[in-house]
Write a protein that holds these residues in place. Structure first.
Motif, PDB file in Angstrom:
ATOM      1  N   TRP A  38      39.858  31.682  37.148  1.00 17.21           N
ATOM      2  CA  TRP A  38      39.140  32.068  38.352  1.00 17.21           C
ATOM      3  C   TRP A  38      40.067  32.886  39.252  1.00 17.21           C
ATOM      4  CZ3 TRP A  38      38.212  27.807  35.529  1.00 17.21           C
ATOM      5  CH2 TRP A  38      36.883  27.461  35.305  1.00 17.21           C
ATOM      6  N   VAL A  39      39.519  33.890  39.906  1.00 20.03           N
ATOM      7  CA  VAL A  39      40.316  34.702  40.831  1.00 20.03           C
ATOM      8  C   VAL A  39      40.639  33.859  42.056  1.00 20.03           C
ATOM      9  CG1 VAL A  39      40.312  36.723  42.318  1.00 20.03           C
ATOM     10  CG2 VAL A  39      39.316  36.847  40.011  1.00 20.03           C
ATOM     11  N   ASP A  40      41.906  33.540  42.226  1.00 20.94           N
ATOM     12  CA  ASP A  40      42.322  32.665  43.305  1.00 20.94           C
ATOM     13  C   ASP A  40      42.721  33.467  44.538  1.00 20.94           C
ATOM     14  OD1 ASP A  40      42.882  29.772  43.867  1.00 20.94           O
ATOM     15  OD2 ASP A  40      44.872  30.581  44.356  1.00 20.94           O
ATOM     16  N   ARG A  41      43.183  34.699  44.304  1.00 25.08           N
ATOM     17  CA  ARG A  41      43.732  35.493  45.409  1.00 25.08           C
ATOM     18  C   ARG A  41      43.836  36.927  44.925  1.00 25.08           C
ATOM     19  NH1 ARG A  41      49.689  34.563  47.851  1.00 25.08           N
ATOM     20  NH2 ARG A  41      49.432  35.906  49.678  1.00 25.08           N
ATOM     21  N   ILE A  42      43.586  37.874  45.789  1.00 22.79           N
ATOM     22  CA  ILE A  42      43.727  39.299  45.449  1.00 22.79           C
ATOM     23  C   ILE A  42      44.543  39.966  46.538  1.00 22.79           C
ATOM     24  CG2 ILE A  42      42.480  41.426  44.868  1.00 22.79           C
ATOM     25  CD1 ILE A  42      39.938  39.697  44.657  1.00 22.79           C
ATOM     26  N   ARG A  43      45.531  40.761  46.148  1.00 25.76           N
ATOM     27  CA  ARG A  43      46.287  41.535  47.132  1.00 25.76           C
ATOM     28  C   ARG A  43      46.381  42.979  46.670  1.00 25.76           C
ATOM     29  NH1 ARG A  43      51.804  39.573  46.896  1.00 25.76           N
ATOM     30  NH2 ARG A  43      51.082  38.743  44.906  1.00 25.76           N
ATOM     31  N   ASN A  44      46.011  43.885  47.533  1.00 31.25           N
ATOM     32  CA  ASN A  44      46.230  45.309  47.285  1.00 31.25           C
ATOM     33  C   ASN A  44      47.542  45.678  47.948  1.00 31.25           C
ATOM     34  OD1 ASN A  44      43.897  46.943  46.008  1.00 31.25           O
ATOM     35  ND2 ASN A  44      42.897  45.390  47.291  1.00 31.25           N
ATOM     36  N   GLN A  45      48.470  46.207  47.169  1.00 31.45           N
ATOM     37  CA  GLN A  45      49.777  46.476  47.755  1.00 31.45           C
ATOM     38  C   GLN A  45      50.271  47.794  47.200  1.00 31.45           C
ATOM     39  OE1 GLN A  45      51.770  42.746  47.733  1.00 31.45           O
ATOM     40  NE2 GLN A  45      53.701  43.628  48.393  1.00 31.45           N
ATOM     41  N   GLY A  46      50.334  48.789  48.037  1.00 38.91           N
ATOM     42  CA  GLY A  46      50.708  50.117  47.550  1.00 38.91           C
ATOM     43  C   GLY A  46      49.679  50.514  46.514  1.00 38.91           C
ATOM     44  N   GLY A  47      50.094  51.000  45.412  1.00 40.15           N
ATOM     45  CA  GLY A  47      49.150  51.349  44.356  1.00 40.15           C
ATOM     46  C   GLY A  47      48.797  50.195  43.450  1.00 40.15           C
ATOM     47  N   LEU A  48      49.393  49.024  43.720  1.00 37.34           N
ATOM     48  CA  LEU A  48      49.213  47.891  42.820  1.00 37.34           C
ATOM     49  C   LEU A  48      48.132  46.948  43.311  1.00 37.34           C
ATOM     50  CD1 LEU A  48      52.983  47.005  42.348  1.00 37.34           C
ATOM     51  CD2 LEU A  48      51.486  47.944  40.578  1.00 37.34           C
ATOM     52  N   VAL A  49      47.475  46.301  42.358  1.00 39.91           N
ATOM     53  CA  VAL A  49      46.574  45.200  42.713  1.00 39.91           C
ATOM     54  C   VAL A  49      47.093  43.929  42.038  1.00 39.91           C
ATOM     55  CG1 VAL A  49      44.212  44.329  42.692  1.00 39.91           C
ATOM     56  CG2 VAL A  49      44.622  46.797  42.820  1.00 39.91           C
ATOM     57  N   PHE A  50      47.396  42.920  42.857  1.00 42.29           N
ATOM     58  CA  PHE A  50      47.832  41.621  42.321  1.00 42.29           C
ATOM     59  C   PHE A  50      46.652  40.662  42.348  1.00 42.29           C
ATOM     60  CE2 PHE A  50      51.730  43.485  44.004  1.00 42.29           C
ATOM     61  CZ  PHE A  50      52.597  43.321  42.922  1.00 42.29           C
ATOM     62  N   ALA A  63      49.344  41.681  37.501  1.00 38.21           N
ATOM     63  CA  ALA A  63      49.669  42.854  38.327  1.00 38.21           C
ATOM     64  C   ALA A  63      49.081  44.098  37.667  1.00 38.21           C
ATOM     65  CB  ALA A  63      51.183  42.980  38.459  1.00 38.21           C
ATOM     66  N   PHE A  64      48.081  44.662  38.326  1.00 35.10           N
ATOM     67  CA  PHE A  64      47.435  45.865  37.809  1.00 35.10           C
ATOM     68  C   PHE A  64      48.149  47.084  38.391  1.00 35.10           C
ATOM     69  CE2 PHE A  64      43.583  44.144  35.801  1.00 35.10           C
ATOM     70  CZ  PHE A  64      43.619  42.844  36.275  1.00 35.10           C
ATOM     71  N   ALA A  65      48.834  47.831  37.502  1.00 34.92           N
ATOM     72  CA  ALA A  65      49.598  49.002  37.944  1.00 34.92           C
ATOM     73  C   ALA A  65      48.857  50.273  37.535  1.00 34.92           C
ATOM     74  CB  ALA A  65      50.978  48.956  37.298  1.00 34.92           C
ATOM     75  N   PRO A  66      49.172  51.383  38.186  1.00 31.41           N
ATOM     76  CA  PRO A  66      48.504  52.643  37.833  1.00 31.41           C
ATOM     77  C   PRO A  66      48.618  52.974  36.342  1.00 31.41           C
ATOM     78  CG  PRO A  66      49.768  52.902  39.841  1.00 31.41           C
ATOM     79  CD  PRO A  66      50.073  51.543  39.318  1.00 31.41           C
ATOM     80  N   GLU A  67      49.751  52.577  35.721  1.00 29.94           N
ATOM     81  CA  GLU A  67      49.911  52.856  34.285  1.00 29.94           C
ATOM     82  C   GLU A  67      48.790  52.259  33.449  1.00 29.94           C
ATOM     83  OE1 GLU A  67      52.165  52.078  36.681  1.00 29.94           O
ATOM     84  OE2 GLU A  67      53.866  51.231  35.569  1.00 29.94           O
ATOM     85  N   ALA A  68      48.132  51.181  33.944  1.00 34.54           N
ATOM     86  CA  ALA A  68      47.069  50.546  33.180  1.00 34.54           C
ATOM     87  C   ALA A  68      45.818  51.411  33.115  1.00 34.54           C
ATOM     88  CB  ALA A  68      46.729  49.190  33.803  1.00 34.54           C
ATOM     89  N   GLY A  69      45.807  52.481  33.910  1.00 38.10           N
ATOM     90  CA  GLY A  69      44.640  53.365  33.901  1.00 38.10           C
ATOM     91  C   GLY A  69      43.736  53.086  35.084  1.00 38.10           C
ATOM     92  N   GLU A  70      43.096  54.129  35.540  1.00 32.82           N
ATOM     93  CA  GLU A  70      42.285  54.037  36.751  1.00 32.82           C
ATOM     94  C   GLU A  70      41.090  53.107  36.556  1.00 32.82           C
ATOM     95  OE1 GLU A  70      41.214  54.164  40.519  1.00 32.82           O
ATOM     96  OE2 GLU A  70      43.137  54.800  39.647  1.00 32.82           O
TER      97      GLU A  70
END
Lengths: 605, 605
Positions: A38-50, A63-70
């Motif tokens: 379950w999604v417990d917490r979401i943080r948008n930080q710079g270009g990253l989504v945690f 950690a979703f980074a730009p390298e993972a694709g838009e």
């Protein structure tokens, strides 16, 4: 179960995930894994989504980074709290300085290469990750969300582990678990039965068991020697805060034993539980105290022994003073008793003491509360002038009170002095933090009175149940002074709560008949209610004894919870309602027809 | 527990005994011991009195010799069977030649120096030491005596050990045992509920659970991941021989799993149970068969795979013959199917076969039974002349029957051919002893039809329950041909009995709504019955699946018992009566008044 959570490595078929959210560590770095949660917490930080994913075993940071694709990043941005997702990715060390030592998985994060949204979630009224809680009614209505909270999961895990530990211990000691019926016979004695109409036998009813008492005695007569059951029991009572209409008890019975055997066995079981669950080394044997002594020293048959503040008797002294509030009761055969509340004189204002007076009057029907503060080696109080200097000294001498202490006195019947001083003792110890709330105190209270006088019906009632063995040395008193007879009965008291109790049973039909007679239960009534047990006693009943512990209470005490509902998965309210399912509910007339019953009244809405 | 019985050495307080009746061995010779037990057997032999004492752990011989004194000898002579005594004496080797190798304690005897009669016993209607039994009704009425028999004690010990093994296995695999409520909400679906009138809410009722189905799904939604419970369940059905109004199921639910995960996990659990309880090494994975295949090959969704005798289809052949009993059904779209009963032609007379014909007609509504015996490479039967020689050959060719075999043919609807041939197969395999009754066969039947047509109400019913997931590949058929849709459902079959079953659940609200529509359950009804589950599905339900095993059935099968009542301590009769307690019984009007109900009819006596 390892604290890191279950690894799912024990069978080959892994469809949804390779690891739980509590399993990944530094040693997994470099591996490709799939986790669900379950999604417990979401943080948008710079270009990253945690995105923190949570399951029963823990939390893992993705950690979703730009390298993972838009596309993937977009999907991550669209997530909301409590959505259910499956993520595949690589386990990576967290960037330098970002490790979280407070988190079991805090050294790593998962960098997703794939994500599947398994299910969405409406905006929930309870968030596991937000400490603020709605009212208990909302929590009960949405129990499946409330149960997602770590505190609730901890409670149910604790309950599971405690029950498993008790089962393992009894199994290792030769106990056999026997399941006894839920659909039994109504034996109106003590609390009200829940009834179940029989369809096949119109006009007849089963009763849900208040306890498996009769069955376990029959199992002893059947030669099972050592019986245990985690038994669901039912009582249709008007509920107090810590009661539920259905509850679970650890039910035990043993043959060819006396009280000493039961207590010694139970000591070992409780010590094993305390060790395995709390890491506590209990000193055995657990302390034992006679009922009569407990009432004298603590005013209660379930004294809280985590602190002192014992009751001090002033009756003899009271007979010597002029002060009628003391002397009157003392001369009338009642009691004048006190507690010394240590080092609190400055903490209790006149107003606060007035509140204590109201408390003993309203909650315990005491006529009043006399108080003295000790100052400069003398007593100070509005009633101080009613006593001579000599009497002041005597009060200090008998109570042992010192400067800064407060003496609280109740002059009343024995029962009221007990109840009021027990209440004051508990309340003040809590207010004054006289004990560590994490400490645990275990003791046995033994040798309860056999009977209690039923004012309403003008007869003796059994204090435990009518199958309880009287103290052998007091058998002669049955005829002459039943009020003086004690039972071979024992209660386990933990932190001032009764955690359970039991008795040695009567295995002799003649003695049983005598007790029934004393309880004013005639032969016909006895036969109707317990005929099968009375018959069974004639077919070679061994000496036997048993005990039952309240499991809900035990879990509550071991876990340090205040509310019994917090250790039950789906509890009911004080009105015996399940707010989640709406039970009890209206049923079809067809169902009632089949049961040959009809309602005589509908609930007012 | 050691087979020799529990030694009571683990705690100090020993009042009544030092050893059980199963504990003493040659190594104890010379020790003074005290044992307690029931008099199992008394022999007067010369000047000696031998008294065998029995408890749950075994039997010990005591030998009263003249040296013990006349008083003790006299006391021994006065004993009767099932008296309860305590004996103190010396453990001695039995005289040369008198050791009993069939008895665990057979090397020794106890020579008493003291004896106390703990209780007498009226003449019992059931003697544990006498193999002849009274009627089952008498056994049930005096269940506490019936339970003294070794066979019953073995059954309950087996039950205890099986349940303990299942609990240990699930605990070791991260399952958490959660207790779900007994006082729930009535959801009239499938079987009839037992109802419990609410006193606090007049006109409203609780229902006892038919299974914890909804609660365990809610626990998955709450994130508990792996749930187990040994749950008491209730069904108010008219009882068949192997049903009880209350029964126990091993209830399991898992999150983030598909069928493969459940079956693989269960395979491991069953293999562990078979190994620990029976010493059997099961080959894993357990065999799996589609429902459709099971019906074709065995005519049953719970085929007994301990023997062959598979069903052979003759429908295409039947279309080519003149014999109308075959051709008619075959051309009408029905089926002509057969089993070949091996090497039994000489064992079944014309009269015996007539009896089989009556059996398939009466029990399965078959129109008849056609039979051929194979003799000298040809078929012989009253109907043999209805076929050409070519057709005779063809029948032998298709069925593969050999000299001495018997071919039994049923031409009827598919359902009737299934039922009749399944019945014949089981009956004949038993009569002809085609399998070792101690052998065990375990298999999974999977992919059941999703729906079954309810002729009476002219609508589709759920074959399992309305929360069952359809096979993903067949979702399109829901709209066009629901009868062709299979469920992701699985049953565990042991020795031809359904031991349990489960399904993957729907976790998608839209799909759930579609299934309700197909089942003709409108929104309001769905909401009234399962509103809380439907709500819960909207708050982040994970994919989940589960299973339940019937514990009574499982113990019966593992123990080789014929009767489910033999593995239940206090069972009820087929009329749901407890002959020992007399439940259900008449209750006071006051009790009914408090519940705001009244009887509309009394049972005819």
């Amino acid at each position: 179960m390892p604290a890191s959570g279950y690894e799912l490595q024990d069978y080959k078929a892994i469809m949804y995930r390779t690891h739980t959210c509590g399993a990944l560590r530094a040693e997994h770095i470099g591996q490709e894994v799939t986790i669900c949660g379950w999604v417990d917490r979401i943080r948008n930080q710079g270009g990253l989504v945690f995105v923190n994913l949570r399951d029963r075993y823990g939390i893992t940071q993705t950690a979703f980074a730009p390298e993972a694709g838009e596309d993937l990043l977009e999907l991550a941005r669209g997530l909301k709290m409590e959505y259910v997702v499956q993520v595949t990715g690589k386990v990576c060390a967290r960037p330098v300085g970002q490790a979280n030592p407070d988190m079991a998985t805090g050294e790593i994060e998962v960098r997703p290469t794939q994500m599947t949204l398994l299910n969405k979630c409406n905006q929930p009224p309870v968030y596991p990750s937000i400490p603020e809680l709605p009212s208990e009614d909302v929590r009960l209505q949405y129990r499946y969300l409330d149960l997602r909270r770590t505190a609730m999961q901890d409670a149910l895990m604790l309950r599971h582990r405690m029950i498993k530990t008790l089962r393992d211990y009894t199994d290792a000691h030769g106990f056999i678990e026997v399941e006894t019926p839920m659909l039994g016979r109504s034996t109106p004695e003590g609390a009200r039965d829940y009834l179940v109409p029989s369809r096949v036998h119109p006009g007849k009813y089963y009763a849900l068991p208040q306890s498996p008492q009769l069955y376990k005695q029959l199992l002893m007569i059947a030669g099972y020697d050592r019986y245990v059951q985690l038994a669901r029991c039912f009582r249709d009572e008007d509920l107090r805060a810590d009661r539920q209409p259905e509850f679970t008890q650890l039910d035990i019975e043993m043959s060819f034993v006396e009280m000493e055997d039961i207590l010694t066995f139970m000591d070992g079981m409780i010590a094993d539980l305390a060790k395995k669950i709390l890491g506590l080394d209990l000193q055995l044997p657990l302390s034992r105290m006679d009922y009569d002594e407990a009432m004298e020293r603590y005013g209660s048959d379930k004294p809280d022994l985590r602190f002192g503040m014992e009751i001090i008797d002033l009756t003899e002294f009271a007979k010597t003073v002029d002060f009628q509030v003391f002397r009157g009761p003392a001369e009338a055969g009642n009691r004048v008793r006190a507690i010394v509340v240590p080092q609190c004189a400055d903490k209790y204002s006149r107003k606060a003491i007035d509140e204590l007076t109201t408390y003993v009057k309203e909650d315990f029907k005491a006529k009043g509360l006399v108080w003295f503060k000790v100052e400069n080696g003398d007593i100070a109080s509005p009633t101080a002038k009613k006593f001579t200097d000599e009497e002041h000294k005597k009060i200090l001498e008998i109570t042992g009170a010192k400067d800064g202490d407060m003496i609280l006195v109740v002059a009343d019947t024995f029962d009221i002095t007990c109840a009021a001083l027990d209440g004051l003792r508990r309340r003040l110890a809590k207010e004054l933090k006289l004990y560590d709330p994490k400490s645990m105190s275990f003791s046995w209270i033994v040798s309860f009175p056999m009977f209690e006088w039923n004012e309403e019906d003008n007869k003796w009632d059994a204090k435990h149940h009518p199958f309880t063995m009287p103290q052998p040395a007091e058998l002669d008193l049955l005829d002459t002074a039943p009020e003086k007879v004690h039972a071979v009965a024992y209660d386990l008291v933990i932190n001032g709560f009764e955690a359970g109790g039991g008795t040695v049973r009567i295995h002799d039909t003649n003695l049983q008949a005598k007790i029934f007679k004393l309880l004013n239960i005639d032969d016909q009534t006895a036969h109707e209610r317990f005929g099968f047990l009375l018959d069974a006693l004639k077919f070679g009943a061994p000496p036997h004894a048993g005990i039952a512990l309240g499991v809900d209470r035990l879990v509550m005490l071991f876990g340090g919870y205040d509310n019994i509902r917090d250790v039950i998965a789906f509890p009911k309210t004080a009105r015996a309602t399940d707010l989640m399912t709406g039970a009890p509910g209206v049923v079809d007339d067809k169902q009632l027809d089949e049961l040959s019953i009809q309602n005589t009244r509908k609930e007012e809405n």
